[in-house]
Design a protein around this motif. Structure first.
Motif, PDB file in Angstrom:
ATOM      1  N   VAL A  82       0.842  -1.190   0.000  1.00  0.00           N
ATOM      2  CA  VAL A  82       0.000   0.000   0.000  1.00  0.00           C
ATOM      3  C   VAL A  82       0.880   1.244   0.000  1.00  0.00           C
ATOM      4  N   ARG A  83       0.545   2.183  -0.859  1.00  0.00           N
ATOM      5  CA  ARG A  83       1.282   3.440  -0.946  1.00  0.00           C
ATOM      6  C   ARG A  83       0.305   4.608  -0.866  1.00  0.00           C
ATOM      7  N   GLY A  84       0.829   5.770  -0.523  1.00  0.00           N
ATOM      8  CA  GLY A  84       0.012   6.973  -0.473  1.00  0.00           C
ATOM      9  C   GLY A  84      -0.359   7.433  -1.868  1.00  0.00           C
ATOM     10  N   SER A  85      -1.336   8.338  -1.952  1.00  0.00           N
ATOM     11  CA  SER A  85      -1.797   8.834  -3.234  1.00  0.00           C
ATOM     12  C   SER A  85      -2.156  10.302  -3.119  1.00  0.00           C
ATOM     13  N   GLY A  86      -1.955  11.015  -4.198  1.00  0.00           N
ATOM     14  CA  GLY A  86      -2.327  12.422  -4.246  1.00  0.00           C
ATOM     15  C   GLY A  86      -3.772  12.632  -4.639  1.00  0.00           C
ATOM     16  N   PHE A  87      -4.558  11.528  -4.756  1.00  0.00           N
ATOM     17  CA  PHE A  87      -5.933  11.637  -5.241  1.00  0.00           C
ATOM     18  C   PHE A  87      -6.936  11.099  -4.224  1.00  0.00           C
ATOM     19  N   GLY A  88      -6.531  11.089  -2.976  1.00  0.00           N
ATOM     20  CA  GLY A  88      -7.463  10.743  -1.923  1.00  0.00           C
ATOM     21  C   GLY A  88      -7.658   9.264  -1.681  1.00  0.00           C
ATOM     22  N   ASN A  92      -5.864   3.337   0.308  1.00  0.00           N
ATOM     23  CA  ASN A  92      -5.270   2.005   0.212  1.00  0.00           C
ATOM     24  C   ASN A  92      -4.912   1.671  -1.227  1.00  0.00           C
ATOM     25  N   ARG A  93      -4.091   2.492  -1.831  1.00  0.00           N
ATOM     26  CA  ARG A  93      -3.650   2.253  -3.201  1.00  0.00           C
ATOM     27  C   ARG A  93      -2.523   1.229  -3.182  1.00  0.00           C
ATOM     28  N   VAL A  94      -2.744   0.089  -3.812  1.00  0.00           N
ATOM     29  CA  VAL A  94      -1.755  -0.983  -3.836  1.00  0.00           C
ATOM     30  C   VAL A  94      -0.887  -0.848  -5.081  1.00  0.00           C
ATOM     31  N   VAL A  95       0.403  -0.686  -4.875  1.00  0.00           N
ATOM     32  CA  VAL A  95       1.354  -0.616  -5.990  1.00  0.00           C
ATOM     33  C   VAL A  95       2.101  -1.943  -6.028  1.00  0.00           C
ATOM     34  N   PHE A  96       1.705  -2.808  -6.929  1.00  0.00           N
ATOM     35  CA  PHE A  96       2.170  -4.193  -6.935  1.00  0.00           C
ATOM     36  C   PHE A  96       2.402  -4.627  -8.372  1.00  0.00           C
ATOM     37  N   PHE A  97       3.655  -4.930  -8.723  1.00  0.00           N
ATOM     38  CA  PHE A  97       3.997  -5.344 -10.094  1.00  0.00           C
ATOM     39  C   PHE A  97       3.488  -4.311 -11.106  1.00  0.00           C
ATOM     40  N   LYS A  98       3.654  -3.032 -10.789  1.00  0.00           N
ATOM     41  CA  LYS A  98       3.079  -1.978 -11.626  1.00  0.00           C
ATOM     42  C   LYS A  98       3.636  -1.995 -13.036  1.00  0.00           C
ATOM     43  N   LEU A  99       4.947  -2.109 -13.171  1.00  0.00           N
ATOM     44  CA  LEU A  99       5.534  -2.102 -14.512  1.00  0.00           C
ATOM     45  C   LEU A  99       5.188  -3.363 -15.294  1.00  0.00           C
ATOM     46  N   GLU A 100       5.191  -4.512 -14.621  1.00  0.00           N
ATOM     47  CA  GLU A 100       4.792  -5.751 -15.302  1.00  0.00           C
ATOM     48  C   GLU A 100       3.375  -5.619 -15.853  1.00  0.00           C
TER      49      GLU A 100
END
Length: 451
Positions: free
Chosen positions: A175-181, A184-192
């Motif tokens: 889970v990472r923070g977000s500038g859009f409110g 619980n934004r999950v950043v997982f295998f984003k580039l893949e």
């Protein structure tokens, strides 16, 4: 285990030129074990699944590095026995690796002496530069790499979607923070997932069977939802849109262009409306948007911060070093304590946020030049693979996506930036495989097009 049988067969004509080509094809039936190996390597560098079972994600990074550092001499031993040719595809990764090591030795060993434990073990962070060698050692080919990138992106996207809708919380580590409110934004295998999306779209356009069309359509939906809706990565979204436009211009033949043109409005209109509403709402124009964007401002702060340290290295860079909070080197201080000096408290400063600038600051002008050269060669080789026939359309789209990430306000560093290194290493291997296919020494396509 899949079997392969080389046959002599005309390759389908290039849709743009109409020129038939004959070459040996490697027919691949089923899934080769090399695909699984590459997927495992991608998982290790993402730290998966170690946080899920209570272990630190660094275990995965170190396991990845151990495999690479073991596989590299094995490859060269086999190459010496079989007298394989040594090309710039082999030389440049080795050159970049030694530049990275030299910069680290210069800074932490001579300029600002530090105990070995504070920097030398961090050599694992540049292990992905050498990924091409263990992949060659196990006999992996271009189609193996494409499938691994494709399936890992689909699996990760599906897992993120299920985790969110079922509220499983199994990916809370990511889970990472977000500038859009979004809390619980999950950043997982984003580039893949991002690369899998363009592969899926090109497979959809080039599908020759209903079953493949439906399969590629489902993969497109899954990865699209992850990249455009869940990840909230504006850079990835912009890169995908640019790469699709370039693919339409330079990859697709006339018939496919018409099909894509008829299909595009059904998808493009709602997608553009969604992007504008979510990411550009309240901004009169792009300059206003960038000036008001908190993320862009913070990246500028990080750029100045790390640039200050680079200025004292005589253009050589400060190299790799441990980010352990108990140390007081540049990386550790920036990640764990520098945030208090910039008003962000425990939110630290990271090289991951500043893309290609990280190559310069860490590994100097020499490192930056080699990284830009490798990026250009990889893009050129992948993007031009379409001339080998329609089977290579997804590969060409991958190259154009790689190029599109370079057009962003913060150009990508594919080879020494921590969160992109594993993808960069895999793309370099794919580009080298295309190059060998072009020369007729190695092929990695199928008789019936993209799978």
């Amino acid at each position: 285990m899949a079997t392969t049988a080389p046959v002599s067969q005309p390759v389908a004509s290039d849709e743009r030129t109409g020129r038939p080509r004959r070459r040996k094809l490697r027919r691949t039936d089923g899934m080769r074990w090399q695909v699984g190996f590459i997927i495992v390597m991608l998982c290790l560098w993402e730290g998966f699944p170690f946080p899920l079972i209570g272990l630190r994600n660094v275990v995965g990074y170190q396991a990845f590095a151990a495999i690479v550092f073991l596989g590299t001499p094995i490859y060269f031993f086999r190459a010496a026995i079989r007298r394989f040719s040594f090309t710039y595809w082999d030389f440049l990764p080795l050159l970049l690796f030694f530049i990275c090591v030299a910069a680290s030795v210069f800074y932490s060993g001579i300029l600002v002496p530090a105990p070995l434990r504070e920097w030398l073990p961090a050599i694992y962070t540049i292990a992905p530069v050498l990924l091409i060698f263990p992949l060659k050692a196990i006999g992996a080919n271009l189609r193996d790499a494409e499938k691994a990138l494709y399936y890992s992106g689909i699996f990760a996207s599906l897992l993120v979607i299920v985790n969110g809708f079922a509220e499983l919380h199994i990916l809370d580590f990511y889970v990472r923070g977000s500038g859009f409110g979004t809390e619980n934004r999950v950043v997982f295998f984003k580039l893949e997932a991002t690369f899998a999306l363009v592969i899926a779209l090109l497979r959809l356009v080039y599908a020759r069977k209903v079953s493949r069309f439906l399969g590629a359509g489902l993969a497109t939906f899954i990865t699209f939802y992850n990249v455009f809706v869940l990840s909230e990565s504006r850079l990835a979204i912009a890169a995908v849109l640019i790469s699709l436009a370039l693919s339409w211009l330079f990859v697709m033949g006339a018939a496919r262009k018409l099909f894509f043109l008829l299909l595009a409005p059904l998808v493009a209109v709602p997608v553009i409306a969604f992007v504008i509403e979510k990411y550009l709402r309240g901004s009169d124009n792009m300059s206003t948007y960038m000036s008001n964007d908190v993320s862009a401002k913070f990246r500028a702060t990080e750029n100045v911060h790390f640039g200050h340290y680079f200025d004292g290295t005589s253009g050589i860079g400060f190299g790799f070093m441990s980010g352990n909070a108990e140390y007081n080197n540049i990386i550790a201080y920036s990640a764990n304590r520098a945030g208090y000096a910039y008003g962000t408290r425990d939110y630290g400063l990271s090289l991951d946020d500043i893309g290609i600038y990280s190559a310069l600051y860490q590994y100097g002008y020499a490192g930056l030049i080699v990284i830009l050269l490798m990026t250009g060669l990889a893009v050129w080789s992948l993007a031009r693979s379409t001339r080998l026939g329609p089977d290579y359309a997804p590969i060409a789209a991958v190259g154009l996506l790689m190029l599109s990430f370079m057009f962003s306000p913060i150009s990508m560093n594919y080879f020494t930036l921590f969160y992109t290194g594993h993808i960069g290493g895999l793309l370099w291997f794919m580009a080298s495989s295309v190059s060998r296919s072009s020369s007729g020494r190695v092929t990695a396509t199928t008789r019936k097009g993209p799978r």
